[in-house]
Write an enzyme that holds these catalytic residues in place. Structure first.
Site, PDB file in Angstrom:
ATOM      1  N   LYS A 154      49.639  68.222  76.166  1.00  0.00           N
ATOM      2  CA  LYS A 154      48.673  69.319  76.325  1.00  0.00           C
ATOM      3  C   LYS A 154      48.183  69.406  77.765  1.00  0.00           C
ATOM      4  O   LYS A 154      48.093  70.490  78.321  1.00  0.00           O
ATOM      5  CB  LYS A 154      47.447  69.126  75.402  1.00  0.00           C
ATOM      6  CG  LYS A 154      47.761  69.182  73.918  1.00  0.00           C
ATOM      7  CD  LYS A 154      46.487  69.183  73.083  1.00  0.00           C
ATOM      8  CE  LYS A 154      45.655  67.916  73.252  1.00  0.00           C
ATOM      9  NZ  LYS A 154      46.295  66.707  72.665  1.00  0.00           N
ATOM     10  N   ARG A 182      38.281  69.963  68.089  1.00  0.00           N
ATOM     11  CA  ARG A 182      39.020  68.900  67.410  1.00  0.00           C
ATOM     12  C   ARG A 182      38.601  68.773  65.946  1.00  0.00           C
ATOM     13  O   ARG A 182      39.163  67.957  65.224  1.00  0.00           O
ATOM     14  CB  ARG A 182      38.747  67.571  68.104  1.00  0.00           C
ATOM     15  CG  ARG A 182      39.856  67.070  69.018  1.00  0.00           C
ATOM     16  CD  ARG A 182      39.376  65.765  69.630  1.00  0.00           C
ATOM     17  NE  ARG A 182      40.388  64.914  70.179  1.00  0.00           N
ATOM     18  CZ  ARG A 182      40.822  64.940  71.429  1.00  0.00           C
ATOM     19  NH1 ARG A 182      40.397  65.853  72.264  1.00  0.00           N
ATOM     20  NH2 ARG A 182      41.714  64.056  71.831  1.00  0.00           N
ATOM     21  N   ARG A 211      53.295  55.594  78.861  1.00  0.00           N
ATOM     22  CA  ARG A 211      52.312  56.105  79.814  1.00  0.00           C
ATOM     23  C   ARG A 211      51.313  54.996  80.172  1.00  0.00           C
ATOM     24  O   ARG A 211      50.964  54.818  81.329  1.00  0.00           O
ATOM     25  CB  ARG A 211      51.573  57.309  79.212  1.00  0.00           C
ATOM     26  CG  ARG A 211      50.512  57.895  80.129  1.00  0.00           C
ATOM     27  CD  ARG A 211      49.952  59.204  79.604  1.00  0.00           C
ATOM     28  NE  ARG A 211      48.932  59.011  78.601  1.00  0.00           N
ATOM     29  CZ  ARG A 211      48.378  59.986  77.891  1.00  0.00           C
ATOM     30  NH1 ARG A 211      48.772  61.227  78.046  1.00  0.00           N
ATOM     31  NH2 ARG A 211      47.442  59.731  77.016  1.00  0.00           N
ATOM     32  N   ARG A 267      43.972  53.417  81.020  1.00  0.00           N
ATOM     33  CA  ARG A 267      43.111  54.019  80.011  1.00  0.00           C
ATOM     34  C   ARG A 267      42.903  53.058  78.857  1.00  0.00           C
ATOM     35  O   ARG A 267      43.830  52.691  78.156  1.00  0.00           O
ATOM     36  CB  ARG A 267      43.716  55.329  79.509  1.00  0.00           C
ATOM     37  CG  ARG A 267      43.389  56.493  80.432  1.00  0.00           C
ATOM     38  CD  ARG A 267      43.952  57.782  79.923  1.00  0.00           C
ATOM     39  NE  ARG A 267      43.424  58.139  78.610  1.00  0.00           N
ATOM     40  CZ  ARG A 267      43.691  59.285  78.011  1.00  0.00           C
ATOM     41  NH1 ARG A 267      44.464  60.166  78.601  1.00  0.00           N
ATOM     42  NH2 ARG A 267      43.195  59.547  76.828  1.00  0.00           N
ATOM     43  N   ARG A 295      44.079  57.207  66.873  1.00  0.00           N
ATOM     44  CA  ARG A 295      43.904  58.567  67.396  1.00  0.00           C
ATOM     45  C   ARG A 295      44.801  59.556  66.679  1.00  0.00           C
ATOM     46  O   ARG A 295      44.406  60.690  66.402  1.00  0.00           O
ATOM     47  CB  ARG A 295      44.174  58.585  68.900  1.00  0.00           C
ATOM     48  CG  ARG A 295      43.155  57.764  69.682  1.00  0.00           C
ATOM     49  CD  ARG A 295      43.551  57.643  71.128  1.00  0.00           C
ATOM     50  NE  ARG A 295      43.367  58.897  71.812  1.00  0.00           N
ATOM     51  CZ  ARG A 295      44.080  59.298  72.849  1.00  0.00           C
ATOM     52  NH1 ARG A 295      45.042  58.552  73.322  1.00  0.00           N
ATOM     53  NH2 ARG A 295      43.829  60.445  73.411  1.00  0.00           N
TER      54      ARG A 295
END
Ligand code: ADP
Length: 189
Positions: free
Chosen positions: A13, A88, A127, A135, A146
């Site tokens: 996104k 969300r 990632r 992160r 998630r």
């Protein structure tokens, strides 16, 4: 152009939002980025959000609705915006609908980026590795949470917006340029 980008974590996104931002000269409104900025700034909101985000759970609707409502009043949003990571939940979608109605604005499209869940886990684990695990919410257990949160709370938005005839579903498993071209075609079509 007023858009929502919808899709599970790791669907790309943010990448597609950046491309759309250039193409239409409209800002990307990422609630994840806004919350991380609040954490960075050490604001009370940031402090409250950090633990929740680190677990991969959702920050309260009140908090995110508040930050989006404020952001939408900024001058750069007059010609449109790309909402990335918001709404969300159904409650957030309803709050957004009210905010936009008050401003006399409507949405042009909700772009759903569809991806395979297992492939996603692999992408995000990669990632996390590349960024040196920068992160805290990118480890595999948190990621699976998630994804589950997405399926439980966010995926129902697809039906919600489908009823308004706004959803454009895009195959997000292709490479970045192909996905970008598919989104462009869907928005122009
Ligand atoms: P990604 O783009 O990787 O899917 P985000 O950067 O959008 O993730 O969000 C990171 C975290 O910030 C989420 O897991 C959640 O804890 C919090 N967050 C972001 N947007 C929202 C929102 N609209 N409602 C509730 N929590 C949010």
């Amino acid at each position: 152009m007023r858009l929502i980008l919808l899709g599970p974590p790791g669907a790309g996104k943010g990448t597609q939002a950046a491309i759309l931002m250039d193409k239409y000269a409209i800002p990307q409104l990422s609630t994840g980025d806004m919350l991380r900025a609040a954490i960075e700034a050490g604001t009370p909101m940031g402090l409250a959000a950090k633990e929740i985000m680190d677990r991969g759970d959702l920050v309260s609707d009140e908090i995110v609705n508040g930050i989006v409502a404020e952001r939408l009043d900024d001058a750069d949003c007059v010609n449109g915006f790309i909402l990335d990571g918001y709404p969300r939940t159904i409650a957030q979608a309803e709050a957004l609908g009210e905010m936009l109605a008050q401003k006399g604005m409507g949405l042009d499209a909700v772009v759903e980026i569809r991806v395979d869940a297992e492939e996603l886990v692999a992408r995000i684990v990669n990632r996390a590795r590349e960024t040196g695990g920068a992160r805290a919410d990118d480890n595999e257990e948190v990621l699976r949470n998630r994804l589950q949160v997405y399926l439980d709370q966010t995926a129902p938005l697809i039906d919600y917006y489908q009823r308004a005839g706004l959803v454009k579903s895009i195959d997000g498993m292709a490479d970045i340029d192909t996905v970008a071209a598919a989104i462009a075609a869907a928005l122009e079509g």
